[in-house]
Motif scaffolding. Structure first.
Motif, PDB file in Angstrom:
ATOM      1  N   LYS A  45      13.294   5.389   1.873  1.00 29.46           N
ATOM      2  CA  LYS A  45      13.665   4.018   1.811  1.00 29.46           C
ATOM      3  C   LYS A  45      12.511   3.237   0.733  1.00 29.46           C
ATOM      4  N   LEU A  46      11.633   3.505   0.707  1.00 28.08           N
ATOM      5  CA  LEU A  46      10.256   3.544  -0.396  1.00 28.08           C
ATOM      6  C   LEU A  46      11.048   3.566  -1.526  1.00 28.08           C
ATOM      7  N   ALA A 102       7.023  13.187  -0.038  1.00 29.17           N
ATOM      8  CA  ALA A 102       7.111  13.070   1.356  1.00 29.17           C
ATOM      9  C   ALA A 102       5.762  13.978   1.357  1.00 29.17           C
ATOM     10  N   ASP A 103       5.631  15.151   1.432  1.00 35.06           N
ATOM     11  CA  ASP A 103       4.619  16.344   1.164  1.00 35.06           C
ATOM     12  C   ASP A 103       2.917  15.955   0.693  1.00 35.06           C
ATOM     13  N   HIS A 162       0.724  -1.078  -0.354  1.00 34.93           N
ATOM     14  CA  HIS A 162       0.103  -0.468   0.256  1.00 34.93           C
ATOM     15  C   HIS A 162       0.600   0.855  -0.138  1.00 34.93           C
ATOM     16  N   ALA A 163       1.967   1.092   0.782  1.00 37.30           N
ATOM     17  CA  ALA A 163       3.097   2.490   0.928  1.00 37.30           C
ATOM     18  C   ALA A 163       3.414   2.673  -0.082  1.00 37.30           C
ATOM     19  N   GLN A 164       3.903   1.722  -1.051  1.00 35.36           N
ATOM     20  CA  GLN A 164       4.789   1.955  -2.978  1.00 35.36           C
ATOM     21  C   GLN A 164       3.663   2.471  -3.476  1.00 35.36           C
ATOM     22  N   TYR A 165       2.198   1.707  -3.299  1.00 37.48           N
ATOM     23  CA  TYR A 165       1.473   1.948  -4.106  1.00 37.48           C
ATOM     24  C   TYR A 165       0.698   3.569  -4.090  1.00 37.48           C
ATOM     25  N   GLU A 194      13.355   1.351  -6.414  1.00 36.77           N
ATOM     26  CA  GLU A 194      15.162   1.761  -6.704  1.00 36.77           C
ATOM     27  C   GLU A 194      15.587   0.007  -7.957  1.00 36.77           C
ATOM     28  N   ALA A 195      15.143  -0.195  -6.455  1.00 39.17           N
ATOM     29  CA  ALA A 195      16.492  -1.892  -6.769  1.00 39.17           C
ATOM     30  C   ALA A 195      14.929  -2.379  -7.249  1.00 39.17           C
ATOM     31  N   ALA A 196      13.965  -2.346  -7.191  1.00 42.21           N
ATOM     32  CA  ALA A 196      12.781  -3.515  -8.407  1.00 42.21           C
ATOM     33  C   ALA A 196      12.747  -2.863  -9.283  1.00 42.21           C
ATOM     34  N   GLY A 197      13.602  -1.654  -9.732  1.00 38.82           N
ATOM     35  CA  GLY A 197      13.526  -1.170 -11.253  1.00 38.82           C
ATOM     36  C   GLY A 197      11.917  -0.639 -11.938  1.00 38.82           C
ATOM     37  N   VAL A 198      11.704   0.327 -10.495  1.00 42.19           N
ATOM     38  CA  VAL A 198       9.953   1.372 -10.831  1.00 42.19           C
ATOM     39  C   VAL A 198      10.725   2.181 -10.211  1.00 42.19           C
TER      40      VAL A 198
END
Length: 184
Positions: free
Chosen positions: A73-74, A61-62, A36-39, A79-83
């Motif tokens: 962190k997210l 963030a704002d 959910h947070a990544q979404y 980025e590591a997931a290529g998104v």
């Protein structure tokens, strides 16, 4: 209305609804490899990108209401997931600019469609996403979100004539202590 909700405070109900919706969105976007947070990050980035913006982590963030450290962190995980692409801002080397990769845009489009369908389902009792009650509900939520966290707090005064108010408040608090957050 459930027995848990019948005598609940607005704060408790907002918390319960927020928790319920977070779980629903987590489940809905999990097949796309998102939480959910990544979404919230990728959907916000998608909308900002469409508006011609490439926000910094702080701006995102704002926009999302998430803590800057959590957004960082997210963003690193995405980025590591290529998104997501993270790049230093040439105008401010301390700032990190975020953008979606091509894969990120595709995942975002799919996730937004999934969540829109979920919201239609969750908001069906209020007439769906386009319903008048949903619009009024959204307006009320926006009004509450506009109240600053550092607004002056006026504590209730327990004057002798207000003993019944204190008893009502204490009973109300006790009813919440008896509630279990994981009950539906």
């Amino acid at each position: 209305m459930s027995s848990t909700s019948e005598h609940a405070t607005p704060g408790f109900l907002v918390w319960r609804l927020s928790t319920k919706w977070r779980v629903a969105v987590d489940r809905a976007v999990a097949p796309l490899g998102l939480t959910h947070a990544q979404y919230s990050l990728v959907a916000s980035l998608y909308g900002m990108h469409r508006a011609g913006r490439r926000p910094s982590q702080r701006q995102l963030a704002d926009h999302t209401g998430l803590e800057p450290l959590y957004v960082s962190k997210l963003a690193r995980a995405l980025e590591a997931a290529g998104v997501v692409d993270r790049t230093r801002d040439p105008a401010d080397p301390r700032a990190i600019r975020l953008s979606l990769t091509e894969d990120g845009r595709e995942v975002s489009r799919r996730a937004i469609a999934v969540v829109q369908g979920l919201l239609e389902q969750l908001l069906e009792p209020l007439g769906g996403l386009g319903g008048e009650r949903t619009k009024a509900f959204s307006h009320e939520l926006a009004t509450l979100l506009d109240v600053p966290l550092d607004a002056p707090h006026h504590a209730p005064h327990d004057a002798p004539g207000d003993a019944h108010l204190a008893t009502h408040r204490d009973t109300h608090i006790e009813s919440h202590l008896d509630s279990h957050p994981d009950e539906e």
